[in-house]
Write an enzyme that holds these catalytic residues in place. Sequence first.
Site, PDB file in Angstrom:
ATOM      1  N   LYS A 124      15.443   3.344  -0.349  1.00 53.58           N
ATOM      2  CA  LYS A 124      14.718   3.344  -1.379  1.00 53.58           C
ATOM      3  C   LYS A 124      13.819   4.789  -1.530  1.00 53.58           C
ATOM      4  CE  LYS A 124      10.988   0.786  -4.261  1.00 53.58           C
ATOM      5  NZ  LYS A 124      10.100   2.220  -4.691  1.00 53.58           N
ATOM      6  N   ASP A 179      10.273   7.026  -1.148  1.00 50.46           N
ATOM      7  CA  ASP A 179       9.212   7.274  -2.202  1.00 50.46           C
ATOM      8  C   ASP A 179       8.269   8.802  -2.565  1.00 50.46           C
ATOM      9  OD1 ASP A 179       6.093   5.783  -2.413  1.00 50.46           O
ATOM     10  OD2 ASP A 179       5.836   6.083   0.169  1.00 50.46           O
ATOM     11  N   GLU A 226      10.639   2.008   3.324  1.00 51.06           N
ATOM     12  CA  GLU A 226      10.146   0.898   2.156  1.00 51.06           C
ATOM     13  C   GLU A 226      11.055  -0.134   1.595  1.00 51.06           C
ATOM     14  OE1 GLU A 226       8.222   1.602  -2.237  1.00 51.06           O
ATOM     15  OE2 GLU A 226       8.678   3.384  -1.893  1.00 51.06           O
TER      16      GLU A 226
END
Length: 323
Positions: free
Chosen positions: A43, A45, A184
Site C-alpha cells: 500500500k 502512501d 503503511e
Amino acid sequence: MANASSRKPPAAPPDYMPARVDPCLAMLVDKPPTGADWAFEVKWDGYRLAVHIEPHRVRIITRGGYDWTDRFPSIASAALQLEVQSAILDGEAVVLDEQGRSDFGMLQRALGRRPASHAPDEIIFFAFDLLYLDGCDLRRLPQRERRRLLEQVLNGRDDAIRLSEEVEADGDEFLRIACAHGIEGIIAKHRERPYRPGRRSDWLKITCTRRDSFATVGYKPSVVSGAMGRLLLAARRGGELVYVGGCGTGWTQAESRKLREVLQEIATDSPAVNLKRKSAVFCEPVLVAEVEYRAWTDEGKLRHPSFKGIRERADDATVYELK
C-alpha cells in the site's frame, strides 16, 4: 519488451477513451483474505493518479478529477517514452525514503512551491492497473488479465514510471513483514473482478497500526451538549511535554461525556504544553490515553489517531518518548 500486437487483448471495435475514470477504491478490513484468487501489493502512501497517454499529449489526473500534469513533469516525460499509442495507467505518486518506503511528508515537500529538500524529479509513479490500451477499454477484463498487460507495457522500466510489484506470499505473513518494515499496509485484489469505480470488496486494504500512550493535556468541547470533541495529546521530549495532535474518534457518546467530566475536574489555567487553541480546556497531565494510530505526519503529529482507553500516570503508564 513485447511488441504491441502481442500484448493487445482479442480484436474488438475501438473503444472510446474516457476523459476521466472514477477510481476503484479499496475497502478497509481487519485481516488479509485467503485463497488463490487474491493478489497482494504494497500500500503506497502518496497521491492517487491516473496517467492518460494520448496520441499527442499526456494528462495526469488526480482522484478528484483535477489536472496536475504540470506538477509531475518527470512522470509526464516518462509516459511519453512508453511504447503505446494510448493508455490509462492507474497508480500512486510517491517519494521514497532511504529504506525504499513511501513517505507522504517527503512527497508534500517535493510538490511544494517553496525551496525544499526533495525535488519534483524524485517523485515516482507506481502503476498498479491498466485501464485502457491502444483503443481497448480494459476495465471489463478481470484483474489478472489487466495485470498481465500492465506488466508487458512496463517491462523492465526503472524511471519515473514503475510497476507496483505483486508479492507472491501468504497475506498474513506479508502484512506482518510489511508492518515490521514500517510500511503503511498492504492491498489485496481479487484476480477475477473487473475494474469498477467506488469503494468495493474487489480491492481490500489492510493497514499497519501502532499503539502508544500519550499524556492528556486538554480537550475541545463538542457542539453536542456534554460531549467532548477532541482530546489533546502530548508526548515526552527530554523533560517536557510536546503537543502531538488531537484525537476525535474511538469513543461512544456516553464515554465522551464521562471523559469530559473527568478532565473538567483537573482543568487548569496553566497548559502543560506550548499550545493555543480557541475554546480549548486545558488540564493537568495526570492521565494517559492509549491511542492507536497509523503513523507520524511530517509536522510531528499523530496520523489517524483513535482513542482506546485511559489510565492514570501513577498506574505505571509510560508516556511516548519522542526521538
